[in-house]
Design a protein around this motif. Structure first.
Motif, PDB file in Angstrom:
ATOM      1  N   ALA A   1      53.908  56.617  19.618  1.00  0.00           N
ATOM      2  CA  ALA A   1      54.506  57.000  21.124  1.00  0.00           C
ATOM      3  C   ALA A   1      53.793  58.333  21.105  1.00  0.00           C
ATOM      4  CB  ALA A   1      55.635  57.322  21.082  1.00  0.00           C
ATOM      5  N   SER A   2      53.315  59.031  20.304  1.00  0.00           N
ATOM      6  CA  SER A   2      52.261  60.037  21.097  1.00  0.00           C
ATOM      7  C   SER A   2      50.716  60.047  21.309  1.00  0.00           C
ATOM      8  CB  SER A   2      51.332  60.587  19.209  1.00  0.00           C
ATOM      9  OG  SER A   2      50.364  60.035  18.138  1.00  0.00           O
ATOM     10  N   PHE A   3      50.684  58.427  21.243  1.00  0.00           N
ATOM     11  CA  PHE A   3      49.439  57.772  21.482  1.00  0.00           C
ATOM     12  C   PHE A   3      49.646  57.992  23.338  1.00  0.00           C
ATOM     13  CE2 PHE A   3      47.289  57.553  17.262  1.00  0.00           C
ATOM     14  CZ  PHE A   3      46.805  57.827  17.585  1.00  0.00           C
ATOM     15  N   ALA A   4      50.311  58.136  23.971  1.00  0.00           N
ATOM     16  CA  ALA A   4      50.897  57.609  25.599  1.00  0.00           C
ATOM     17  C   ALA A   4      50.841  58.978  25.762  1.00  0.00           C
ATOM     18  CB  ALA A   4      52.770  57.608  25.798  1.00  0.00           C
ATOM     19  N   ALA A   5      49.592  58.016  27.583  1.00  0.00           N
ATOM     20  CA  ALA A   5      49.112  59.419  27.934  1.00  0.00           C
ATOM     21  C   ALA A   5      50.540  59.648  29.214  1.00  0.00           C
ATOM     22  CB  ALA A   5      48.171  58.847  29.129  1.00  0.00           C
ATOM     23  N   THR A   6      51.307  59.176  29.284  1.00  0.00           N
ATOM     24  CA  THR A   6      52.509  59.510  30.261  1.00  0.00           C
ATOM     25  C   THR A   6      54.062  59.513  29.810  1.00  0.00           C
ATOM     26  OG1 THR A   6      52.973  57.234  31.060  1.00  0.00           O
ATOM     27  CG2 THR A   6      51.326  58.398  31.750  1.00  0.00           C
ATOM     28  N   ALA A   7      54.939  60.826  30.027  1.00  0.00           N
ATOM     29  CA  ALA A   7      55.766  61.052  29.179  1.00  0.00           C
ATOM     30  C   ALA A   7      56.742  59.520  29.612  1.00  0.00           C
ATOM     31  CB  ALA A   7      56.438  62.431  30.040  1.00  0.00           C
ATOM     32  N   SER A   8      56.723  59.161  30.541  1.00  0.00           N
ATOM     33  CA  SER A   8      57.084  57.539  30.791  1.00  0.00           C
ATOM     34  C   SER A   8      57.287  56.581  30.027  1.00  0.00           C
ATOM     35  CB  SER A   8      57.107  57.408  32.564  1.00  0.00           C
ATOM     36  OG  SER A   8      56.047  56.338  32.766  1.00  0.00           O
ATOM     37  N   ALA A   9      55.807  56.598  29.435  1.00  0.00           N
ATOM     38  CA  ALA A   9      54.841  55.290  28.423  1.00  0.00           C
ATOM     39  C   ALA A   9      56.543  55.773  26.984  1.00  0.00           C
ATOM     40  CB  ALA A   9      53.735  55.356  28.321  1.00  0.00           C
ATOM     41  N   HIS A  10      55.702  57.342  26.951  1.00  0.00           N
ATOM     42  CA  HIS A  10      56.489  57.782  25.904  1.00  0.00           C
ATOM     43  C   HIS A  10      58.129  57.411  25.176  1.00  0.00           C
ATOM     44  CE1 HIS A  10      57.946  61.291  22.678  1.00  0.00           C
ATOM     45  NE2 HIS A  10      56.375  61.203  22.119  1.00  0.00           N
ATOM     46  N   SER A  11      58.540  57.963  26.043  1.00  0.00           N
ATOM     47  CA  SER A  11      60.225  57.495  26.285  1.00  0.00           C
ATOM     48  C   SER A  11      60.059  55.831  26.372  1.00  0.00           C
ATOM     49  CB  SER A  11      60.975  57.945  27.503  1.00  0.00           C
ATOM     50  OG  SER A  11      61.739  57.511  27.379  1.00  0.00           O
ATOM     51  N   ALA A  12      59.150  54.661  26.831  1.00  0.00           N
ATOM     52  CA  ALA A  12      58.972  53.121  26.084  1.00  0.00           C
ATOM     53  C   ALA A  12      59.106  53.257  25.232  1.00  0.00           C
ATOM     54  CB  ALA A  12      58.571  52.500  27.158  1.00  0.00           C
ATOM     55  N   LEU A  13      58.046  53.544  24.325  1.00  0.00           N
ATOM     56  CA  LEU A  13      57.831  53.252  23.290  1.00  0.00           C
ATOM     57  C   LEU A  13      58.626  53.754  22.135  1.00  0.00           C
ATOM     58  CD1 LEU A  13      53.942  54.312  23.586  1.00  0.00           C
ATOM     59  CD2 LEU A  13      54.696  52.140  23.257  1.00  0.00           C
ATOM     60  N   THR A  14      59.402  55.505  22.264  1.00  0.00           N
ATOM     61  CA  THR A  14      59.766  54.655  21.405  1.00  0.00           C
ATOM     62  C   THR A  14      61.761  54.294  21.093  1.00  0.00           C
ATOM     63  OG1 THR A  14      61.321  56.400  22.674  1.00  0.00           O
ATOM     64  CG2 THR A  14      60.043  57.486  21.415  1.00  0.00           C
ATOM     65  N   GLU A  15      61.746  53.830  22.429  1.00  0.00           N
ATOM     66  CA  GLU A  15      62.417  52.090  22.316  1.00  0.00           C
ATOM     67  C   GLU A  15      62.082  51.046  21.741  1.00  0.00           C
ATOM     68  OE1 GLU A  15      65.748  53.258  23.138  1.00  0.00           O
ATOM     69  OE2 GLU A  15      65.039  54.709  23.405  1.00  0.00           O
ATOM     70  N   THR A  16      60.429  50.888  21.427  1.00  0.00           N
ATOM     71  CA  THR A  16      60.283  49.546  20.513  1.00  0.00           C
ATOM     72  C   THR A  16      60.774  48.729  19.554  1.00  0.00           C
ATOM     73  OG1 THR A  16      58.397  50.625  21.328  1.00  0.00           O
ATOM     74  CG2 THR A  16      58.048  48.990  19.970  1.00  0.00           C
TER      75      THR A  16
END
Length: 794
Positions: free
Chosen positions: A21-36
């Motif tokens: 998640a730390s590699f996400a460029a946007t907050a929305s992607a960071h939030s989505a990746l934590t649900e992977t």
């Protein structure tokens, strides 16, 4: 995430996701990746890995795209659809998204990306909205003056009113009333302009008191002189707020009309950011794409991603096809548990679309569940011992596992009587194997080592231990069971030999023979590994030598081909230039024939033609020599030392030249107007200096005695390249100078100006014959003609 819940924390998959998640460029992607979560459908897993692979390729070629997907976009779109007025920050976020869409949409131009194409093509155009928001809103709390004509007019009136108020108050702060003020300044209270008056002089300045200082010594009074102006200013401020609200409402309505497209763009932007985050993390851990369409586990030099690179020891393991069970034995802290965690973690990473840090050739099945029993989870509150806590997990695993599952047992059957524990462990393994699951288990029990040797489908493995240093090497060896090495470790730590011998006497005879067999197997394996390493090294060196030899041979071949092509091209240019020059002379001779039909002149013309034909014949012969020079012997030896003035052949281009000077192995030659420096090995002697001098004199006499009187004061080189045109002009200048022409004209045409530019470069360099040159004037041909002033010897 059913089937992976316990594995999420036990195998430290949650730490991998946090890092991802730390590699996400946007907050929305960071939030989505934590649900992977790992996927259990092989088709979906393959699609995820395809996406990661294509994104990684694009990152390598094009770099990171500019993503923007501010949080709250969905909420803002919903509010706009409900006729609400969006705030300025909300509108700016939407504009940022739309601008990013325009940029990201063009990012993969020209690249084949079948897996990512649906995301890029799903972006929808929202024409003009981002630009409109950007022009009207210039900050998170600022609307531009020209956002509307009405707002522009209102703010202009506000500035005029504020100026009037400040001017009036300035008169009070600088005039005779200034002595009643605390400070000679103008400030604002409750949105109205006021001045700070000393409390004891409040009656000296008529007006309304709006505020006072904390000490009560200063009153902020609005003088009556600006009361009306302040009222007007307050009214204008209200109208300004209403106009801004109207502008924001209209922009919100535009958002509402495009709300569906905004949501789609936001979703696509977030999905792409997630994919590129997977690619960036895969690159960071130096991962490769594993094969996921088989039934076996094969890891080649697998490196646990949470262990520092300078400390991690790669492991290689393969099982799951013919052998669906792996029994790992060896000393404590030898790497058995890390091996189990690596197996489970890599499977979860691959099923989440991540590459795994292995070497090429690695493969993993797609599991529908991973069930680990790793670690000591004894609980005082629940009255569970180490053995009991393990058994609680094992019971749960036996209920849930089945075909397509991966079961991982650490120290199976430990914590109780060794005999009963070993029997129970074997029974558990057989039960799990009957369900169709793939199993990996660690143990210290010799009974499980024997079970693996005697049972089809069960593979032994061991973690290597270095007895010399009393430290584990963390290297996994498959096919050989491990030893506990208790006796050897005790001996090296100083245990008396009598104690060790007494302990050995208590071992059963079968156990002693079994341990001896393991020792011999380990020694054999080490010898084979050493031989294999040396063999691989020798093979790699031989392959490297072969590749270097092939590359060298190819380079030599390519160089020879290039030199041959160069020589042929040069020869062709010589022939073309000679033909062009001959055509020019033929044209001049034909004109001479028309001008003077006398028999004597005709005989001279015929002699000139014979000389030209001989020239062409010699040129063709030179070309043939140039085309065949590559087959000449490399051992050519000059019949005598070179002299200045010798006529020679330049072997690499097949052109005749005259030796100008000699410096060691370097020879400087002249051919026409061209001077060349070449190595002496490239020289082929044609004639000596005296013969060349005689030939040149005879050639000059034959060439010029008959043609000087016919040399025109202009030459037409249109249709030629720069080099060919100069070749013709070069010979023409010699004739013109001999004819005594001080001014001549070169007709090259206008066209693109390329031929004129090329010839002017030659003219500038030929200072020996050309005194000056200029473009033609009106009536002379303008820019299509260049007039040359030649240096005539008086």
């Amino acid at each position: 995430m059913k089937g992976f819940q316990k594995a999420n924390t036990v195998l430290e998959y949650d730490k991998i996701i946090t890092k991802l998640a730390s590699f996400a460029a946007t907050a929305s992607a960071h939030s989505a990746l934590t649900e992977t979560v790992p996927q259990t459908d092989g088709v979906i897993v393959s699609r995820l890995l395809n996406e990661t692979e294509e994104a990684l390729n694009l990152l390598t070629i094009k770099g990171m795209p500019t993503f923007s997907a501010p949080q709250g976009i969905f909420h803002s779109a919903d509010r706009a659809e409900k006729n609400a007025t969006l705030t300025m920050p909300e509108l700016l976020n939407i504009a940022s998204l739309l601008r990013a869409v325009s940029s990201v949409k063009k990012y993969p131009a020209g690249k084949e990306i079948p897996a990512l194409e649906p995301y890029f093509t799903s972006f929808m155009d929202v024409k003009g909205l981002a630009e409109e928001i950007g022009m009207k809103i210039v900050g998170e709390d600022t609307v531009a003056d020209d956002a509307s004509p009405e707002l522009y007019r209102i703010r202009r009136e506000i500035r005029r009113a504020e100026t009037n108020v400040r001017d009036t108050l300035a008169a009070l702060t600088t005039g005779e009333h200034s002595k009643y003020l605390r400070d000679a300044v103008v400030t604002i209270r409750s949105g109205r302009y006021v001045i700070p008056v000393r409390a004891e002089h409040k009656n000296e300045i008529k007006g309304l008191v709006h505020d006072s200082s904390a000490s009560g010594q200063t009153l902020f009074i609005e003088p009556m002189a600006v009361l009306e102006a302040n009222n007007k200013l307050r009214e204008l401020k209200g109208r300004e707020s209403e106009e801004i609200e109207k502008i924001l409402y209209n922009l919100s309505q535009s958002v509402a009309q495009n709300s569906n497209a905004i949501r789609i763009n936001y979703k696509a932007m977030t999905d792409l950011d997630c994919i590129f985050a997977r690619a960036r993390y895969s690159s960071d851990i130096m991962g490769i794409r594993p094969q996921t369409n088989g039934k076996a586990i094969k890891l080649v030099r697998a490196r646990h991603p949470l262990i520092p690179r300078d400390k991690v020891v790669p492991i290689s393991v393969e099982f799951g096809d013919k052998e669906n069970t792996l029994i790992i034995t060896g000393p404590n802290t030898g790497g058995k548990t890390v091996t189990l965690k690596t197996l489970g973690l890599f499977a979860m990473m691959a099923q989440s679309g991540l590459f795994i840090p292995c070497d090429d050739g690695s493969a993993l099945p797609v599991f529908n569940g991973i069930f680990p029993d790793i670690g000591d989870e004894q609980s005082i509150e629940q009255s569970l011992s180490t053995f009991s806590s393990h058994m609680v997990n094992v019971v749960s695993i036996l209920k849930e596992c089945g075909k397509g599952s991966l079961c991982l047992f650490d120290e199976l059957g430990a914590g109780t009587d060794p005999t009963e524990g070993a029997s129970l462990a074997i029974a558990i393994l057989e039960k799990v194997r009957e369900s169709g699951a793939i199993v990996a288990a660690t143990t210290h029990y010799s009974e499980l080592k024997v079970y693996a040797l005697d049972t089809d489908g069960v593979l032994n493995a061991s973690c290597e231990f270095d007895l010399a240093t009393l430290k584990p090497t963390y290297r996994l060896i498959t096919g050989i069971p491990g030893r506990s090495n208790a006796f050897e470790i005790s001996r090296r730590l100083g245990m008396e030999e009598s104690v060790i011998n007494r302990a050995k006497e208590r071992l059963a005879e079968d156990n002693i023979r079994f341990e001896d067999v393991i020792v011999r197997l380990e020694e054999t394996e080490q010898d084979l590994r050493k031989e294999r390493t040396e063999s691989q090294k020798a093979r790699a060196e031989a392959q490297n030598i072969k590749e270097q030899a092939t590359a060298t041979a190819q380079q030599l071949h390519d160089r020879a081909e290039a030199e041959l092509d160069k020589a042929r091209a040069q020869a062709q240019r010589i022939l073309d230039a000679a033909k062009a020059a001959s055509n020019q002379i033929f044209a001049q001779l034909n004109e001479l024939k028309k001008a003077d039909a006398k028999r004597l002149e005709m005989e001279r013309i015929e002699e000139a033609r014979k000389a030209i034909r001989q020239n062409l014949k010699e040129t063709s012969a030179a070309i043939n020599d140039a085309e065949e020079f590559e087959v000449e012997e490399d051992n050519y030896v000059l019949p005598r030392p070179l002299q200045v003035g010798d006529k020679v052949l330049l072997a690499d281009i097949g052109r005749e030249a005259v030796v100008k000077s000699i410096s060691g192995d370097n020879v400087f030659t002249v051919s026409g107007r061209f001077e060349t420096k070449t190595h002496i090995s490239n020289i082929r002697l044609l004639a000596n200096a005296a013969a060349v001098e005689k030939q040149l004199k005879q050639k000059g006499k034959a060439q010029y005695t008959h043609s000087v009187s016919a040399v025109k004061k202009e030459i037409d080189v249109r249709g030629n390249t720069g080099d060919d045109a100069w070749f013709i002009i070069d010979r023409y200048l010699e004739d013109a100078i001999l004819a005594g022409h001080e001014f001549v004209s070169v007709i090259h045409g206008k066209g693109t100006g390329a031929l004129r530019a090329a010839l002017w470069q030659f003219f500038r360099q030929d200072k020996a014959r050309i005194k000056s040159f200029r473009a033609g004037r009106y009536g002379e041909g303008d820019l299509g003609v260049t007039v040359l002033e030649l240096k005539i010897k008086k």
